[in-house]
Design a protein around this motif. Structure first.
Motif, short mmCIF file in Angstrom:
data_model
loop_
_atom_site.label_atom_id
_atom_site.label_comp_id
_atom_site.label_asym_id
_atom_site.label_seq_id
_atom_site.Cartn_x
_atom_site.Cartn_y
_atom_site.Cartn_z
N ARG A 80 0.02 168.84 69.05
CA ARG A 80 0.74 169.97 68.47
C ARG A 80 -0.25 170.91 67.81
NH1 ARG A 80 5.68 171.13 68.09
NH2 ARG A 80 6.40 168.99 68.43
N ILE A 81 -0.13 172.20 68.14
CA ILE A 81 -1.09 173.21 67.68
C ILE A 81 -0.32 174.39 67.10
CG2 ILE A 81 -2.89 174.82 68.47
CD1 ILE A 81 -3.45 172.84 70.75
N ASP A 82 -0.85 174.96 66.02
CA ASP A 82 -0.28 176.18 65.45
C ASP A 82 -1.32 177.28 65.61
OD1 ASP A 82 0.75 178.25 64.01
OD2 ASP A 82 0.75 177.21 62.08
N PRO A 83 -1.15 178.18 66.58
CA PRO A 83 -2.17 179.19 66.83
C PRO A 83 -2.11 180.40 65.91
CG PRO A 83 -0.42 179.43 68.43
CD PRO A 83 -0.06 178.24 67.59
N SER A 84 -0.98 180.60 65.21
CA SER A 84 -0.80 181.87 64.53
C SER A 84 -0.15 181.79 63.16
CB SER A 84 0.08 182.78 65.41
OG SER A 84 1.39 182.26 65.46
N GLY A 85 0.42 180.65 62.82
CA GLY A 85 1.24 180.55 61.62
C GLY A 85 2.69 180.87 61.87
N ALA A 86 2.99 181.45 63.03
CA ALA A 86 4.37 181.83 63.36
C ALA A 86 4.89 181.10 64.60
CB ALA A 86 4.46 183.34 63.59
N HIS A 87 4.09 180.21 65.17
CA HIS A 87 4.47 179.53 66.41
C HIS A 87 4.15 178.04 66.32
CE1 HIS A 87 3.64 183.73 67.60
NE2 HIS A 87 4.62 183.55 68.48
N THR A 88 4.83 177.27 67.15
CA THR A 88 4.45 175.88 67.36
C THR A 88 4.23 175.68 68.84
OG1 THR A 88 5.00 173.56 66.92
CG2 THR A 88 6.84 175.01 67.53
N VAL A 89 3.15 174.99 69.17
CA VAL A 89 2.74 174.76 70.55
C VAL A 89 2.55 173.26 70.75
CG1 VAL A 89 0.85 175.07 72.22
CG2 VAL A 89 1.61 177.00 70.82
N VAL A 90 3.00 172.76 71.90
CA VAL A 90 2.66 171.40 72.31
C VAL A 90 1.93 171.46 73.64
CG1 VAL A 90 3.52 169.17 73.08
CG2 VAL A 90 4.51 170.24 71.06
N VAL A 91 0.81 170.75 73.70
CA VAL A 91 0.08 170.57 74.94
C VAL A 91 0.25 169.11 75.35
CG1 VAL A 91 -2.13 170.78 76.12
CG2 VAL A 91 -1.60 172.31 74.22
N ALA A 92 0.78 168.89 76.55
CA ALA A 92 0.96 167.55 77.10
C ALA A 92 -0.07 167.33 78.20
CB ALA A 92 2.37 167.39 77.66
N VAL A 93 -0.81 166.24 78.13
CA VAL A 93 -1.83 165.97 79.15
C VAL A 93 -1.74 164.52 79.62
CG1 VAL A 93 -3.56 167.72 78.61
CG2 VAL A 93 -3.50 165.63 77.26
N ARG A 94 -1.92 164.34 80.92
CA ARG A 94 -1.97 163.01 81.51
C ARG A 94 -3.37 162.77 82.06
NH1 ARG A 94 2.14 161.93 86.25
NH2 ARG A 94 0.58 163.08 87.44
N ASP A 95 -3.91 161.60 81.77
CA ASP A 95 -5.24 161.21 82.24
C ASP A 95 -6.33 162.12 81.69
OD1 ASP A 95 -3.96 159.22 83.72
OD2 ASP A 95 -3.81 160.49 85.50
N GLN A 96 -6.13 162.61 80.48
CA GLN A 96 -7.11 163.48 79.82
C GLN A 96 -7.15 163.09 78.34
OE1 GLN A 96 -9.83 165.13 78.93
NE2 GLN A 96 -9.46 166.32 80.77
N PRO A 97 -8.07 162.19 77.95
CA PRO A 97 -8.04 161.66 76.59
C PRO A 97 -8.69 162.54 75.53
CG PRO A 97 -9.80 160.62 77.84
CD PRO A 97 -9.07 161.52 78.81
N ASP A 98 -9.41 163.57 75.93
CA ASP A 98 -10.17 164.35 74.97
C ASP A 98 -9.26 165.21 74.08
OD1 ASP A 98 -12.63 163.45 76.05
OD2 ASP A 98 -12.45 164.93 77.65
N PRO A 99 -9.63 165.41 72.82
CA PRO A 99 -8.89 166.34 71.96
C PRO A 99 -9.11 167.77 72.44
CG PRO A 99 -10.88 165.61 70.85
CD PRO A 99 -10.77 164.79 72.11
N PRO A 100 -8.21 168.68 72.09
CA PRO A 100 -8.34 170.06 72.57
C PRO A 100 -9.46 170.82 71.90
CG PRO A 100 -6.46 169.87 71.11
CD PRO A 100 -6.97 168.49 71.33
N ARG A 101 -10.09 171.68 72.69
CA ARG A 101 -11.04 172.66 72.19
C ARG A 101 -10.31 174.01 72.25
NH1 ARG A 101 -16.60 173.89 75.44
NH2 ARG A 101 -15.03 174.31 77.04
N CYS A 102 -10.24 174.73 71.11
CA CYS A 102 -9.35 175.87 71.01
C CYS A 102 -10.11 177.20 70.95
CB CYS A 102 -8.46 175.75 69.78
SG CYS A 102 -7.36 174.30 69.84
N PHE A 103 -9.63 178.19 71.70
CA PHE A 103 -10.21 179.52 71.73
C PHE A 103 -9.13 180.54 71.40
CE2 PHE A 103 -12.51 176.89 74.80
CZ PHE A 103 -13.83 177.12 74.44
#
Length: 222
Positions: free
Chosen positions: A195-218
């Motif tokens: 779960r990621i908050d990119p702006s303070g006004a949104h909620t985002v979920v990223v679902a990944v299969r077979d990808q154990p690494d934590p997200p790198r955010c841009f």
């Protein structure tokens, strides 16, 4: 969560290597000046992915799966997914496995009881009914984003599959905690939910299969 700024003039730039999971936030004020939503999101997706492929955005070739999920038709291309709403768009790029992403505005006030009875598992709908109105609203948005991100990762579409993905009912900003998943989605140990908050006004979920690494955010900037 640290967001690395990337100036819009650098997209696309020299090839960018994706070794794990990358998440991009593209604020609405920087969106391409294209009225039609489908063409606008296509331009955003191409701009992000071009830097990974080392190709001009117009040269990227996309195919679509049975339920419309887009994918890059290039050898060795990463998996990708996009979601947009008022305020911005988010793009997820995964070097391995499958990825899905969903975004919602935190100020949405959906009809929680009606929608959860229709789209969620019975236990989830019952749990939401036991919360006060504000907690139920927040928990609903967090459940919805987790479920839709999972459906987008598998490419199944949401119809008939939202109830099959079950998560703990939680109004906090914690990562979604998976309870049950469809039989054809694989084992639960193959999945990660961020779960990621990119702006303070949104909620985002990223679902990944077979990808154990934590997200790198841009984040795309002026």
């Amino acid at each position: 969560m640290h967001w690395q700024p990337i100036g819009i003039e650098r997209l696309p730039a020299a090839p960018r290597r994706c070794d794990g999971l990358d998440v991009w936030w593209w604020p609405e004020r920087l969106h391409p000046p294209i009225t039609a939503r489908r063409q606008r999101t296509d331009a955003i997706l191409r701009s992000v992915l071009a830097s990974y492929m080392g190709l001009p955005p117009a040269d990227l070739r996309f195919g679509r799966e049975a339920h419309g999920r887009p994918f890059l038709q290039h050898a060795g291309a990463p998996d990708c997914n996009l979601s947009d709403t008022a305020g911005g768009a988010v793009v997820a790029v995964a070097a391995r496995g499958r990825v899905g992403v969903d975004i919602e505005c935190l100020d949405r006030t959906p009809p929680v009881a009606r929608l959860s009875a229709r789209w969620f598992a019975h236990a989830e709908a019952q749990a939401l009914q036991g919360l006060d109105a504000e907690s139920a609203r927040r928990a609903f948005l967090r459940l919805w984003t987790a479920k839709e991100a999972a459906c987008k990762a598998t490419g199944s579409g949401i119809f008939g599959f939202l109830p099959a993905w079950r998560f703990e009912v939680d109004a906090s900003d914690a990562d979604p905690r998976l309870v049950r998943l469809p039989a054809d989605a694989g084992t639960s140990t193959r999945w990660r939910f961020h779960r990621i908050d990119p702006s303070g006004a949104h909620t985002v979920v990223v679902a990944v299969r077979d990808q154990p690494d934590p997200p790198r955010c841009f984040v795309v900037t002026d």
